[in-house]
Design a protein around this motif. Structure first.
Motif, PDB file in Angstrom:
ATOM      1  N   ARG A 293       0.842  -1.198   0.000  1.00  0.00           N
ATOM      2  CA  ARG A 293       0.000   0.000   0.000  1.00  0.00           C
ATOM      3  C   ARG A 293       0.884   1.257   0.000  1.00  0.00           C
ATOM      4  O   ARG A 293       1.960   1.272   0.598  1.00  0.00           O
ATOM      5  N   ASP A 294       0.378   2.317  -0.602  1.00  0.00           N
ATOM      6  CA  ASP A 294       1.081   3.599  -0.590  1.00  0.00           C
ATOM      7  C   ASP A 294       0.639   4.379   0.650  1.00  0.00           C
ATOM      8  O   ASP A 294      -0.408   5.024   0.664  1.00  0.00           O
ATOM      9  N   LEU A 295       1.433   4.287   1.703  1.00  0.00           N
ATOM     10  CA  LEU A 295       1.109   4.918   2.989  1.00  0.00           C
ATOM     11  C   LEU A 295       2.123   6.009   3.327  1.00  0.00           C
ATOM     12  O   LEU A 295       2.327   6.338   4.499  1.00  0.00           O
ATOM     13  N   ARG A 296       2.727   6.599   2.296  1.00  0.00           N
ATOM     14  CA  ARG A 296       3.763   7.605   2.533  1.00  0.00           C
ATOM     15  C   ARG A 296       3.226   8.873   3.175  1.00  0.00           C
ATOM     16  O   ARG A 296       3.986   9.637   3.772  1.00  0.00           O
ATOM     17  N   SER A 297       1.930   9.126   3.105  1.00  0.00           N
ATOM     18  CA  SER A 297       1.360  10.332   3.732  1.00  0.00           C
ATOM     19  C   SER A 297       1.426  10.255   5.251  1.00  0.00           C
ATOM     20  O   SER A 297       1.467  11.278   5.942  1.00  0.00           O
ATOM     21  N   LEU A 298       1.425   9.033   5.794  1.00  0.00           N
ATOM     22  CA  LEU A 298       1.354   8.840   7.242  1.00  0.00           C
ATOM     23  C   LEU A 298       2.676   9.236   7.894  1.00  0.00           C
ATOM     24  O   LEU A 298       3.735   8.720   7.540  1.00  0.00           O
ATOM     25  N   LYS A 299       2.610  10.162   8.851  1.00  0.00           N
ATOM     26  CA  LYS A 299       3.809  10.667   9.527  1.00  0.00           C
ATOM     27  C   LYS A 299       3.906  10.238  10.983  1.00  0.00           C
ATOM     28  O   LYS A 299       5.000  10.221  11.553  1.00  0.00           O
ATOM     29  N   SER A 300       2.777   9.910  11.600  1.00  0.00           N
ATOM     30  CA  SER A 300       2.834   9.537  13.015  1.00  0.00           C
ATOM     31  C   SER A 300       1.690   8.594  13.364  1.00  0.00           C
ATOM     32  O   SER A 300       0.647   8.580  12.709  1.00  0.00           O
ATOM     33  N   ILE A 301       1.941   7.784  14.405  1.00  0.00           N
ATOM     34  CA  ILE A 301       0.926   6.902  14.976  1.00  0.00           C
ATOM     35  C   ILE A 301       0.877   7.187  16.475  1.00  0.00           C
ATOM     36  O   ILE A 301       1.912   7.223  17.142  1.00  0.00           O
ATOM     37  N   ASN A 302      -0.325   7.391  16.986  1.00  0.00           N
ATOM     38  CA  ASN A 302      -0.499   7.834  18.370  1.00  0.00           C
ATOM     39  C   ASN A 302      -1.398   6.872  19.125  1.00  0.00           C
ATOM     40  O   ASN A 302      -2.513   6.573  18.684  1.00  0.00           O
ATOM     41  N   SER A 303      -0.906   6.383  20.261  1.00  0.00           N
ATOM     42  CA  SER A 303      -1.694   5.508  21.134  1.00  0.00           C
ATOM     43  C   SER A 303      -1.580   6.014  22.563  1.00  0.00           C
ATOM     44  O   SER A 303      -0.505   6.442  22.991  1.00  0.00           O
ATOM     45  N   THR A 304      -2.676   5.944  23.291  1.00  0.00           N
ATOM     46  CA  THR A 304      -2.676   6.334  24.707  1.00  0.00           C
ATOM     47  C   THR A 304      -3.669   5.460  25.454  1.00  0.00           C
ATOM     48  O   THR A 304      -4.714   5.102  24.926  1.00  0.00           O
ATOM     49  N   GLY A 305      -3.323   5.121  26.689  1.00  0.00           N
ATOM     50  CA  GLY A 305      -4.287   4.504  27.576  1.00  0.00           C
ATOM     51  C   GLY A 305      -4.327   2.999  27.605  1.00  0.00           C
ATOM     52  O   GLY A 305      -5.155   2.414  28.304  1.00  0.00           O
ATOM     53  N   ALA A 306      -3.437   2.318  26.870  1.00  0.00           N
ATOM     54  CA  ALA A 306      -3.444   0.856  26.870  1.00  0.00           C
ATOM     55  C   ALA A 306      -2.071   0.346  26.446  1.00  0.00           C
ATOM     56  O   ALA A 306      -1.300   1.053  25.795  1.00  0.00           O
ATOM     57  N   HIS A 307      -1.795  -0.910  26.805  1.00  0.00           N
ATOM     58  CA  HIS A 307      -0.510  -1.537  26.499  1.00  0.00           C
ATOM     59  C   HIS A 307      -0.287  -1.624  24.994  1.00  0.00           C
ATOM     60  O   HIS A 307      -1.137  -2.104  24.244  1.00  0.00           O
ATOM     61  N   TRP A 308       0.895  -1.179  24.542  1.00  0.00           N
ATOM     62  CA  TRP A 308       1.279  -1.222  23.129  1.00  0.00           C
ATOM     63  C   TRP A 308       2.627  -1.934  23.059  1.00  0.00           C
ATOM     64  O   TRP A 308       3.640  -1.406  23.496  1.00  0.00           O
ATOM     65  N   SER A 309       2.643  -3.130  22.500  1.00  0.00           N
ATOM     66  CA  SER A 309       3.809  -4.004  22.577  1.00  0.00           C
ATOM     67  C   SER A 309       4.917  -3.585  21.630  1.00  0.00           C
ATOM     68  O   SER A 309       4.691  -2.924  20.609  1.00  0.00           O
ATOM     69  N   ARG A 310       6.126  -4.047  21.964  1.00  0.00           N
ATOM     70  CA  ARG A 310       7.290  -3.732  21.134  1.00  0.00           C
ATOM     71  C   ARG A 310       7.171  -4.351  19.750  1.00  0.00           C
ATOM     72  O   ARG A 310       7.519  -3.725  18.747  1.00  0.00           O
ATOM     73  N   TRP A 311       6.680  -5.592  19.668  1.00  0.00           N
ATOM     74  CA  TRP A 311       6.706  -6.255  18.363  1.00  0.00           C
ATOM     75  C   TRP A 311       5.778  -5.570  17.372  1.00  0.00           C
ATOM     76  O   TRP A 311       6.093  -5.482  16.172  1.00  0.00           O
ATOM     77  N   THR A 312       4.617  -5.051  17.837  1.00  0.00           N
ATOM     78  CA  THR A 312       3.750  -4.331  16.903  1.00  0.00           C
ATOM     79  C   THR A 312       4.388  -3.012  16.491  1.00  0.00           C
ATOM     80  O   THR A 312       4.289  -2.597  15.328  1.00  0.00           O
ATOM     81  N   LYS A 313       5.062  -2.351  17.427  1.00  0.00           N
ATOM     82  CA  LYS A 313       5.771  -1.117  17.073  1.00  0.00           C
ATOM     83  C   LYS A 313       6.824  -1.405  16.003  1.00  0.00           C
ATOM     84  O   LYS A 313       7.002  -0.618  15.050  1.00  0.00           O
ATOM     85  N   GLU A 314       7.523  -2.510  16.171  1.00  0.00           N
ATOM     86  CA  GLU A 314       8.582  -2.842  15.202  1.00  0.00           C
ATOM     87  C   GLU A 314       8.001  -3.171  13.825  1.00  0.00           C
ATOM     88  O   GLU A 314       8.619  -2.867  12.797  1.00  0.00           O
ATOM     89  N   VAL A 315       6.806  -3.758  13.788  1.00  0.00           N
ATOM     90  CA  VAL A 315       6.156  -3.998  12.502  1.00  0.00           C
ATOM     91  C   VAL A 315       5.862  -2.675  11.805  1.00  0.00           C
ATOM     92  O   VAL A 315       6.147  -2.501  10.608  1.00  0.00           O
ATOM     93  N   PHE A 316       5.297  -1.728  12.549  1.00  0.00           N
ATOM     94  CA  PHE A 316       4.985  -0.422  11.956  1.00  0.00           C
ATOM     95  C   PHE A 316       6.248   0.273  11.451  1.00  0.00           C
ATOM     96  O   PHE A 316       6.269   0.827  10.346  1.00  0.00           O
TER      97      PHE A 316
END
Length: 547
Positions: A293-316
């Motif tokens: 997919r062409d997702l070059r427009s995306l500059k940031s991903i924001n999460s608050t209030g719940a556990h966000w694991s390292r492996w999903t961060k590394e995928v992104f």
């Protein structure tokens, strides 16, 4: 211009009228249309006698009408708030009674429950169906759009009250109160995260938002979070709108990660907002499945209030050139962030504290950075300032230190040598399941209603998707015939799906302390040990409607 969202949004409607403000699936609403429809609704509300600080409840999933009601209410100084649409009748009754809701805007699907409750709610004067033909005695939302606009501009000061409802750690509905001027100013931090100067006045804020649109670099936010939650309405929606941007919501009843990436690609979204691994896991899997997919427009991903694991961060970070903002916050205060970039180890263990954040000991004394002592996390902030109808809890949480207002939500941490703070969790017994707060007393009371149950204790059990899920330890009376399915089904009929136990363990006795109170520490350790020894090859489906 005062620091007030209604004034700022109205200014955008005048200056960038054709720019999109709201997108829900394929429907696009411009700033001028957003303002026009909200203004007509505001005029109707005012004509019905709803005005300053009238409580306006919104029982709805994400949709265009949710934000039209929100905008209309703040235009005339009323206090809008979202209500959790997973609530069952007993929970909904409690929250509407506590909040003193005077008018309820509800999706048609949820109207039957609301109508059953209406006669017992002393403050509730009107119910509006927002998505179709109304029931007898219920206003039809679409007809309200045919009325006139507000006859004259409304004078606003920024002192108007905004309320966010949260279950928090009390197990009861809890309204956190903010002043509008503080809320509007806090949203300007969004510019800083984009590497731009923070506007000093509301007029400068509008100038910055208008310039961004006219220069072809608007802030386009795709919000996965329910707008009835604090993160969904604040970071997911109002912050982007305060910057003159566009908010996209997903037109699916169940969470659809492929649709999220499709919308980001089609609408050229610049930021994705969600809450932890309940969203991140299916999003990461969908991204792995469609990496072209062409997702070059995306500059940031924001999460608050719940556990966000390292492996999903590394995928992104493997697929996307983005900055990950993993915020540590409660409704009562923003404490800091874990920021991760491509080429670096994704942060999960500790957060960078905001400049106004520090630790205090049990005697209210500051703990010096570098100390390894555990302390309560405190934030110097004027907003929020109180809980609705709870002066005792307000005094415990909203403190005056050195003559200045502070908030202490109840979280604990420890300084690390690098200046960051290791987060140690909430001091209470709350279970945080995918961003939903579950207070154990409420679930325990429902379990104890079951014939044959003598006692119960509820704790959080580790989960790879939701961070934690509810686990129930149950002590039966002699000869009782109660199964795990009995417990699960009874709770499901009484409480929201995210409060239903995923694990039910039967013990001869619930662990108690010498004083007879439940020993939650021992119970939690016991549950973790038993589940660790059990076969855990299966896990709850990510994005489950029950969450």
């Amino acid at each position: 211009m005062p620091w007030h969202l209604a004034d700022i949004w109205e200014a955008y409607a005048r200056q960038i009228p054709d720019s999109p403000a709201l997108i829900h699936g394929d429907r696009v609403v411009s700033w001028s249309e957003f303002d026009d429809r909200a203004d007509r609704l505001a005029a109707w509300l005012a004509a019905q006698g709803f005005g300053a600080e009238a409580k306006v409840a919104i029982l709805s999933r994400n949709r265009i009408e949710f934000m039209e009601v929100y905008f209309a209410a703040i235009k005339i100084g009323s206090t809008p708030f979202g209500v959790n649409y997973y609530y069952r009748e007993r929970e909904l009754s409690e929250v509407l009674d506590y909040s003193e809701a005077e008018i309820l805007f509800s999706e048609r699907e949820l109207l039957d429950v609301a109508l059953n409750l209406a006669p017992d709610l002393a403050k509730l004067r009107r119910i509006v169906a927002i998505d179709g033909k109304a029931a007898p005695g219920v206003e039809d939302y679409s007809t309200l759009m045919h009325g006139s606009r507000l006859a004259a501009p409304v004078r606003r000061t920024g002192e108007e009250i905004r309320m966010v409802l949260t279950g928090g750690t009390t197990g009861k509905p809890k309204g956190v109160l903010f002043r509008m001027r503080d809320v509007a100013r806090s949203y300007m931090k969004g510019w800083v995260r984009l590497g731009r100067p923070e506007p000093a006045t509301a007029d400068e804020a509008v100038e910055a938002g208008v310039a961004a649109v006219r220069q072809g670099r608007p802030h386009i936010n795709l919000n996965c979070c329910p707008q009835m939650h604090g993160h969904g309405i604040a970071t997911g929606t109002c912050m982007a709108l305060a910057m003159g941007g566009t908010v996209i919501t997903v037109d699916r009843r169940r969470f659809d990660p492929a649709r999220v990436w499709e919308l980001i690609e089609a609408r050229r979204a610049t930021q994705l907002v969600f809450a932890g691994d309940a969203f991140a896991v299916p999003l990461a899997n969908a991204l792995d499945a469609s990496p072209d997919r062409d997702l070059r427009s995306l500059k940031s991903i924001n999460s608050t209030g719940a556990h966000w694991s390292r492996w999903t961060k590394e995928v992104f970070l493997r697929h996307l050139d983005v900055v990950l903002w993993d915020g540590l916050a409660a409704t009562e205060a923003g404490m800091g962030v874990m920021r991760s970039h491509r080429g670096e180890l994704a942060m999960v263990e500790a957060f960078i504290p905001n400049p106004n954040v520090f630790l205090i000991d049990e005697d209210m004394r500051r703990i010096a950075p570098g100390s390894d002592r555990i302390g309560k996390i405190v934030v110097q902030t004027p907003s929020p300032f109180a809980y609705f109808r709870d002066p005792v809890k307000s005094a415990e949480t909203f403190l005056t230190i050195d003559g200045k207002p502070h908030s202490a939500p109840g979280d604990f941490g420890r300084y690390r040598p690098d200046g960051m703070i290791a987060f140690l969790g909430r001091g209470g017994t709350v279970v945080n399941s995918g961003g939903e707060k579950v207070h154990v007393d409420e679930v325990e009371r429902v379990i104890r209603e079951i014939d044959g149950v003598h006692n119960s204790a509820v704790v959080g059990a580790p989960d790879p998707v939701f961070g934690e899920v509810v686990a129930a330890v149950v002590e039966l009376r002699q000869g009782a015939n109660v199964t795990p399915e009995t417990v699960i089904q009874h709770v499901r009929t009484q409480l929201a799906g995210f409060k239903v136990p995923r694990h039910v363990l039967f013990l001869d006795a619930v662990p108690v302390q010498v004083n007879g109170k439940t020993d939650y520490r021992s119970t939690r350790a016991l549950v973790h040990r038993i589940l660790g020894e059990a076969d855990e090859q299966t896990a709850p489906a990510a994005g489950d409607e029950g969450q």
